[in-house]
Design a protein around this motif. Structure first.
Motif, PDB file in Angstrom:
ATOM      1  N   ALA A 106       0.842  -1.202   0.000  1.00 43.18           N
ATOM      2  CA  ALA A 106       0.000   0.000   0.000  1.00 43.18           C
ATOM      3  C   ALA A 106       0.876   1.250   0.000  1.00 43.18           C
ATOM      4  N   ALA A 107       1.921   1.250   0.820  1.00 40.21           N
ATOM      5  CA  ALA A 107       2.819   2.409   0.904  1.00 40.21           C
ATOM      6  C   ALA A 107       3.565   2.627  -0.405  1.00 40.21           C
ATOM      7  N   SER A 108       4.000   1.546  -1.046  1.00 41.99           N
ATOM      8  CA  SER A 108       4.758   1.715  -2.291  1.00 41.99           C
ATOM      9  C   SER A 108       3.871   2.248  -3.411  1.00 41.99           C
ATOM     10  N   LEU A 110       1.324   4.232  -2.915  1.00 44.92           N
ATOM     11  CA  LEU A 110       1.137   5.637  -2.558  1.00 44.92           C
ATOM     12  C   LEU A 110       2.329   6.470  -3.012  1.00 44.92           C
ATOM     13  N   LEU A 111       3.541   6.045  -2.662  1.00 44.10           N
ATOM     14  CA  LEU A 111       4.724   6.840  -2.990  1.00 44.10           C
ATOM     15  C   LEU A 111       5.008   6.863  -4.491  1.00 44.10           C
ATOM     16  N   ALA A 112       4.632   5.808  -5.201  1.00 48.56           N
ATOM     17  CA  ALA A 112       4.801   5.822  -6.652  1.00 48.56           C
ATOM     18  C   ALA A 112       3.879   6.860  -7.288  1.00 48.56           C
ATOM     19  N   ALA A 113       2.670   6.974  -6.767  1.00 51.19           N
ATOM     20  CA  ALA A 113       1.694   7.917  -7.315  1.00 51.19           C
ATOM     21  C   ALA A 113       1.894   9.335  -6.769  1.00 51.19           C
ATOM     22  N   ASN A 114       2.396   9.426  -5.544  1.00 47.18           N
ATOM     23  CA  ASN A 114       2.514  10.717  -4.871  1.00 47.18           C
ATOM     24  C   ASN A 114       3.786  10.729  -4.021  1.00 47.18           C
ATOM     25  N   PRO A 115       4.948  10.911  -4.650  1.00 47.35           N
ATOM     26  CA  PRO A 115       6.221  10.847  -3.922  1.00 47.35           C
ATOM     27  C   PRO A 115       6.336  11.849  -2.780  1.00 47.35           C
ATOM     28  N   GLY A 116       5.610  12.939  -2.865  1.00 52.44           N
ATOM     29  CA  GLY A 116       5.665  13.958  -1.818  1.00 52.44           C
ATOM     30  C   GLY A 116       4.458  13.935  -0.903  1.00 52.44           C
ATOM     31  N   ALA A 117       3.881  12.771  -0.702  1.00 50.88           N
ATOM     32  CA  ALA A 117       2.666  12.659   0.112  1.00 50.88           C
ATOM     33  C   ALA A 117       2.859  13.310   1.482  1.00 50.88           C
ATOM     34  N   SER A 118       1.858  14.064   1.896  1.00 48.06           N
ATOM     35  CA  SER A 118       1.894  14.716   3.204  1.00 48.06           C
ATOM     36  C   SER A 118       1.606  13.694   4.302  1.00 48.06           C
ATOM     37  N   ASP A 119       1.823  14.097   5.531  1.00 52.79           N
ATOM     38  CA  ASP A 119       1.506  13.220   6.662  1.00 52.79           C
ATOM     39  C   ASP A 119       0.036  12.810   6.638  1.00 52.79           C
ATOM     40  N   GLU A 121      -1.957  12.659   4.010  1.00 49.39           N
ATOM     41  CA  GLU A 121      -2.186  11.743   2.886  1.00 49.39           C
ATOM     42  C   GLU A 121      -1.673  10.343   3.222  1.00 49.39           C
ATOM     43  N   ILE A 122      -0.552  10.263   3.892  1.00 46.71           N
ATOM     44  CA  ILE A 122      -0.027   8.955   4.305  1.00 46.71           C
ATOM     45  C   ILE A 122      -0.996   8.305   5.279  1.00 46.71           C
ATOM     46  N   ARG A 123      -1.417   9.050   6.292  1.00 46.11           N
ATOM     47  CA  ARG A 123      -2.356   8.488   7.282  1.00 46.11           C
ATOM     48  C   ARG A 123      -3.658   8.045   6.618  1.00 46.11           C
ATOM     49  N   SER A 124      -4.171   8.861   5.726  1.00 51.02           N
ATOM     50  CA  SER A 124      -5.424   8.530   5.051  1.00 51.02           C
ATOM     51  C   SER A 124      -5.289   7.264   4.218  1.00 51.02           C
ATOM     52  N   THR A 125      -4.241   7.190   3.412  1.00 49.11           N
ATOM     53  CA  THR A 125      -4.036   6.016   2.553  1.00 49.11           C
ATOM     54  C   THR A 125      -3.809   4.762   3.383  1.00 49.11           C
ATOM     55  N   MET A 126      -2.996   4.879   4.401  1.00 48.74           N
ATOM     56  CA  MET A 126      -2.622   3.701   5.183  1.00 48.74           C
ATOM     57  C   MET A 126      -3.692   3.287   6.188  1.00 48.74           C
ATOM     58  N   SER A 127      -4.698   4.104   6.398  1.00 46.05           N
ATOM     59  CA  SER A 127      -5.726   3.778   7.393  1.00 46.05           C
ATOM     60  C   SER A 127      -6.507   2.524   7.032  1.00 46.05           C
ATOM     61  N   GLY A 128      -6.488   2.126   5.785  1.00 41.68           N
ATOM     62  CA  GLY A 128      -7.192   0.916   5.367  1.00 41.68           C
ATOM     63  C   GLY A 128      -6.402  -0.361   5.600  1.00 41.68           C
TER      64      GLY A 128
END
Length: 160
Positions: A106-108, A110-119, A121-128
């Motif tokens: 999931a993290a990879s 996210l970072l591939a699509a949004n390398p500069g993800a904010s805190d 955005e990281i929390r939101s994506t990873m919450s699942g």
């Protein structure tokens, strides 16, 4: 026979088209890094990439995955040196480790699509992606660390 492209290799699986991709990966192709968690797409333990997008493999049929580029944790890096895998080790993220392949996938994505993800955005994506051991702060720190590693590598490449 169904054809799947898994970790860059075309494979054939003898199964029904409605078989969940998770079972084809684990049982038929012997790729056991992708874990069974809940079977309902709620926990994220079975996360893989389909054409670069994080997907719950328990909710995707083999027929739906046919024609897509499927990446499992085994295909993320042949030698375990993906920046996220390195960051996971550096930050001592795993406790029981069961959810970690899904977390990393999931993290990879996210970072591939949004390398500069904010805190946020990281929390939101990873919450699942659920972790019964509660290593969320270490997961977040590892993702941030991988972001900085990627940014440093890209900067060095640009300057070269």
């Amino acid at each position: 026979m169904m054809k799947l492209t898994v970790n860059g290799t075309q494979r054939e699986v003898d199964c029904e088209p409605d078989m969940p991709l998770l079972w084809a990966l684990r049982d038929l192709l012997q790729l056991r890094g992708t874990k069974y968690g809940c079977g309902k797409g709620l926990c994220g333990a079975c996360t893989v990439h389909l054409d670069g997008q994080a997907r719950r493999s328990c909710q995707v049929t083999v027929a739906d995955a046919s024609g897509a580029a499927i990446t499992t944790i085994e295909g993320l890096s042949a030698d375990g040196q993906h920046p996220l895998q390195q960051a996971w080790r550096e930050h001592n993220v795993p406790q029981c480790g069961y959810c970690q392949p899904g977390q990393i996938m999931a993290a990879s994505a996210l970072l591939a699509a949004n390398p500069g993800a904010s805190d946020d955005e990281i929390r939101s994506t990873m919450s699942g992606n659920l972790c019964r051991c509660g290593t969320y702060p270490r997961i977040h720190a590892a993702i941030k660390s991988a972001q900085y590693t990627n940014a440093a590598v890209e900067k060095a490449e640009d300057e070269a």
